[in-house]
Every structure is written in structure tokens, then in C-alpha cells.
Scaffold this active site. Structure first.
Site, PDB file in Angstrom:
ATOM      1  N   PRO A 217      31.666 -23.314  -5.999  1.00 31.17           N
ATOM      2  CA  PRO A 217      32.974 -23.006  -6.578  1.00 31.17           C
ATOM      3  C   PRO A 217      32.828 -22.322  -7.934  1.00 31.17           C
ATOM      4  CG  PRO A 217      32.951 -25.228  -5.679  1.00 31.17           C
ATOM      5  CD  PRO A 217      31.539 -24.729  -5.627  1.00 31.17           C
ATOM      6  N   GLU A 218      33.603 -21.278  -8.127  1.00 34.71           N
ATOM      7  CA  GLU A 218      33.579 -20.539  -9.386  1.00 34.71           C
ATOM      8  C   GLU A 218      34.802 -20.928 -10.209  1.00 34.71           C
ATOM      9  OE1 GLU A 218      32.727 -16.364  -8.788  1.00 34.71           O
ATOM     10  OE2 GLU A 218      31.546 -16.787  -6.992  1.00 34.71           O
TER      11      GLU A 218
END
Length: 280
Positions: free
Chosen positions: A2-3
Site C-alpha cells: 500500500p502506498e
């Protein structure tokens, strides 16, 4: 992994559920994940009031009464799963930490691969934690300007894609959003970073901010394991212009023979997607 948009979306969901609530119960189901849990983690969380949340890069900080923050990293496959405490469903598989609030909400940290982590840090010293110290500016803050980015890139001989993935240059960016931001700015991922300062940085910084805000508005990008705190999928992957679209037509080009479409190359062991015609 996840960014920034995915972490921001999860954090906002958790904040709506937990801020102002008392954690009446906390428990760990194993000794740790990527690293061991800090001693007494469950005991420190139990009875604490959640004061608020903060995101730093790809990390979440849950601030609790008594002056501590729980530093949470989702890792590769981590999810925060919320459900009513009285729900007649068994706990999710691979739930390693669980919190229960005074209004009956139950939140579990689920991570099959166990690359996520949880630590405790004094709230007043959050930015001194070893995982956060030295991190670059937050790209959505006003302080992240073309001038700031230009200064960070000055003299760097690495490709701009690699430079933007360096969390010391800018916090929270990963493979997806670097690809999309470079496309919007019309910059080749192969261009050397030291050529960006100035006019190109003036195009790149707004592109970074815009793609991140667009993704947050869409709930992030659901690839593999990522879902929001309420279990909903993000939808930004439906709006990718170049990422994971090898061979697809470039949205800005007239098509063959002028443009071969979206290309894929490998940089530092990771896939890079771009249009060689429009990105220079």
C-alpha cells in the site's frame, strides 16, 4: 505494498471508527509480525482513549491518551478489518492484533505474510523513530513545492523514477503513483533526476499532488490484498493511465504507427510503465 493513498484511506476509516473511543480490550495473537511487538503492547493499549491519527509516508500513527502513539505499517498484505464486536462471525484468519472499543467496534490487524509491524513511540518523539527519521517531505503538504523538490534532486545521477521512490526525497510514493505522476507531467522515468530541477519540477510537483488526491478520492488502488477499513475496495486502479497497461493505447497519443502504446521496462528490479512518445 500500500502506498500513500491507500494508507491515507485506511487511516481516515480508522479515525472515524476509533477517535474519541476507549479501547476496552486489546490482545496480540502472536509475538510479533515483521518485528516483535513491543513489550506490554496490549496492556498499554487497553484502557487508553484514542486521541487521533496521523499519517507519515506509508505509516499510520494512532495517538492514545498517556502520551504514546502506536506506529502501524501495513507491509505487503496487511489490512485493518473492522466489524461489530457481537458479530456472529469468527475472527479473520491471520489476525495478529485486535482492538475493541467502548461502543462495540472490533478492529483487527490481519496480515497473512506478516510484513506489517506495530510499535509504540512517545507522541512527542514520533518523527525521531528509526522508521520515520530522515523521511522526506509529505507530498500533499503546501511545503512540498517545485523548489523543495529541485533542491532534493540537485546533482542526482539516478533516474527520476528511482529518485522519487527514495523516501528521503519525498515520503509515501511507490511504484504505482510515481508511474502515473511522471505520465501526467510528461517526463520519462529514464530521465536523470538532476535534469528535473526548474521547469520540469514545476510540472512534476502538481502532477504528484493531483494523482495522489485523485486516488484518495477513489479510495486508493485495490491490487491483491488492499481493502479499506470498512472492507470496501478502492477504485483508482480503474483509472490507471499507464501503470500495468503494457501494450495498451496511450491515452494521449493517436495510436500506431505514431505511438506503440504503453511500454514496460525494468528499473532496479521493478516494472516501469510509460509512453515513450509523450514522456521525454
Amino acid at each position: 505494498m500500500p502506498e500513500l493513498p491507500e494508507v491515507e484511506t485506511v487511516m481516515r476509516g480508522l479515525s472515524g471508527l476509533l477517535t474519541g473511543r476507549v479501547l476496552v480490550f486489546a490482545a496480540t495473537h502472536r509475538a510479533g509480525m515483521r518485528w516483535p511487538f513491543p513489550p506490554g503492547l496490549a496492556e498499554r493499549l487497553t484502557g487508553a482513549r484514542v486521541e487521533g491519527f496521523r499519517r507519515r509516508g506509508k505509516y499510520m500513527l494512532m495517538r492514545i491518551s498517556g502520551g504514546d502513539s502506536a506506529l502501524i505499517h501495513l507491509g505487503m498484505s496487511g489490512r485493518m478489518v473492522a466489524r461489530p464486536a457481537g458479530a456472529n462471525t469468527p475472527p479473520p484468519a491471520h489476525e495478529h492484533l485486535v482492538l475493541q472499543t467502548d461502543d462495540g467496534q472490533r478492529v483487527g490487524f490481519v496480515d497473512p505474510r506478516r510484513f506489517g509491524s506495530v510499535d509504540l513511540v512517545p507522541t512527542a518523539a514520533e518523527d525521531s523513530h528509526k522508521l520515520l527519521a530522515g523521511m522526506g517531505p509529505e507530498p500533499l503538504e503546501e511545503a512540498f513545492t517545485p523548489g523543495v523538490l529541485s533542491e532534493s534532486l540537485f546533482g542526482k545521477k539516478t533516474p527520476i523514477k528511482a529518485a522519487l521512490l527514495d523516501q528521503r526525497v519525498v515520503a509515501g510514493l511507490g511504484n504505482i503513483y510515481v508511474a502515473e505522476a511522471l505520465f501526467r507531467a510528461g517526463l520519462s522515468p529514464r530521465r536523470l533526476a538532476h535534469t528535473i530541477p526548474g521547469a520540469r519540477a514545476a510540472r512534476l510537483v502538481p502532477a504528484i499532488k493531483a494523482v495522489l488526491l485523485d486516488s484518495i478520492a477513489a479510495g486508493g488502488s485495490s491490487l491483491r490484498d488492499y481493502v479499506q477499513a470498512d472492507g470496501e475496495l478502492g477504485h483508482f486502479q480503474d483509472r490507471f493511465q499507464v501503470y500495468d497497461r503494457e501494450g495498451a493505447p496511450c491515452p494521449l497519443c493517436p495510436g500506431p504507427p505514431a505511438c506503440a502504446g504503453v511500454s514496460r521496462i525494468v528499473q532496479s528490479g521493478r516494472s516501469t510503465f510509460f509512453c515513450a512518445r509523450t514522456q521525454r
